[in-house]
Design a protein around this motif. Structure first.
Motif, PDB file in Angstrom:
ATOM      1  N   TYR A  18       0.838  -1.206   0.000  1.00 38.62           N
ATOM      2  CA  TYR A  18       0.000   0.000   0.000  1.00 38.62           C
ATOM      3  C   TYR A  18       0.872   1.255   0.000  1.00 38.62           C
ATOM      4  N   ILE A  19       1.879   1.270   0.848  1.00 36.39           N
ATOM      5  CA  ILE A  19       2.774   2.431   0.920  1.00 36.39           C
ATOM      6  C   ILE A  19       3.496   2.612  -0.414  1.00 36.39           C
ATOM      7  N   ALA A  20       4.033   1.526  -0.976  1.00 35.89           N
ATOM      8  CA  ALA A  20       4.766   1.600  -2.242  1.00 35.89           C
ATOM      9  C   ALA A  20       3.865   2.078  -3.390  1.00 35.89           C
ATOM     10  N   ALA A  21       2.580   1.792  -3.315  1.00 35.64           N
ATOM     11  CA  ALA A  21       1.639   2.244  -4.351  1.00 35.64           C
ATOM     12  C   ALA A  21       1.254   3.711  -4.181  1.00 35.64           C
ATOM     13  N   ASN A  22       1.552   4.282  -3.024  1.00 34.72           N
ATOM     14  CA  ASN A  22       1.137   5.655  -2.712  1.00 34.72           C
ATOM     15  C   ASN A  22       2.312   6.514  -2.247  1.00 34.72           C
ATOM     16  N   LEU A  23       3.456   6.342  -2.847  1.00 30.57           N
ATOM     17  CA  LEU A  23       4.677   7.027  -2.408  1.00 30.57           C
ATOM     18  C   LEU A  23       4.620   8.538  -2.571  1.00 30.57           C
ATOM     19  N   ARG A  24       5.317   9.220  -1.674  1.00 31.11           N
ATOM     20  CA  ARG A  24       5.556  10.646  -1.839  1.00 31.11           C
ATOM     21  C   ARG A  24       6.412  10.829  -3.092  1.00 31.11           C
ATOM     22  N   PRO A  25       6.319  11.963  -3.775  1.00 31.83           N
ATOM     23  CA  PRO A  25       7.067  12.152  -5.029  1.00 31.83           C
ATOM     24  C   PRO A  25       8.579  11.918  -4.909  1.00 31.83           C
ATOM     25  N   ASP A  26       9.227  12.429  -3.864  1.00 30.29           N
ATOM     26  CA  ASP A  26      10.677  12.235  -3.719  1.00 30.29           C
ATOM     27  C   ASP A  26      11.024  10.767  -3.511  1.00 30.29           C
ATOM     28  N   ASP A  27      10.215  10.053  -2.748  1.00 30.37           N
ATOM     29  CA  ASP A  27      10.463   8.624  -2.534  1.00 30.37           C
ATOM     30  C   ASP A  27      10.226   7.836  -3.823  1.00 30.37           C
TER      31      ASP A  27
END
Length: 189
Positions: A18-27
């Motif tokens: 879930y986190i990897a699908a919704n990453l912050r732009p820099d990440d």
């Protein structure tokens, strides 16, 4: 768990995906230039979980960040972290967790060095690394798939300034005092 409460729990594939699908732009930029094109979030998550210790940061019960430590060699770890929107609000809790829960265990296991690599443009990651006592060691030219430049940071046992330990020790002691006062006031132990 209250709306803004932060919890750190062992990572699961579901939460890290879930986190990897919704990453912050820099990440997202940092990860995408190191992974093969069209890598799916679940593959990023599985790769993150495969190598070592991994944790998820929950904010208000929702996964918003992941971090972990993978062995490189005996006594040497590689640190990684990335997040979705809102992860930046959880960074102090992550830092307290590392200092409270992990540093002593690493010392006991003989960990003497931890490295972290970050794309040169990820200024917020660099500020966090430096706030935790990491030293910028060198630039890694042509590290990313398209020639992106990365920076290598390190924590070396005995090399983290005492002021960093004092600062985070103070935060932990202050937090513990507040917990003790709150527990006494509410009759909890």
């Amino acid at each position: 768990m209250s709306r803004g409460a932060v919890a750190i729990v062992p990572a699961t594939l579901r939460d890290v995906s879930y986190i990897a699908a919704n990453l912050r732009p820099d990440d997202r930029q940092e990860i995408q230039c190191q992974a093969p094109p069209d890598t799916k979030p679940a593959a990023i998550a599985a790769s993150s979980l495969a190598a070592g210790e991994a944790f998820v940061v929950l904010r208000g019960g929702q996964p918003c960040g992941a971090f972990g430590f993978a062995p490189i060699s005996a006594g040497v770890l590689s640190a990684w972290a990335y997040g979705a929107c809102g992860f930046e609000r959880c960074i102090p809790a992550v830092t307290r967790f590392v200092f409270r829960e992990l540093v002593d265990a690493w010392k006991a296991r003989g960990v003497r060095r931890i490295e972290a690599r970050s794309i040169e443009s990820h200024a917020s990651a660099h500020r966090w690394l430096e706030a935790t006592g990491a030293r910028r060691r060198c630039a890694l030219e042509q590290w990313g798939r398209n020639g992106e430049r990365f920076l290598l940071y390190e924590w070396v046992r005995g090399g983290v300034p005492a002021s960093v330990y004092r600062r985070w020790s103070y935060v932990l002691q202050h937090e513990n005092r507040n917990t003790e006062v709150n527990d006494a006031a509410t009759g909890q132990t």
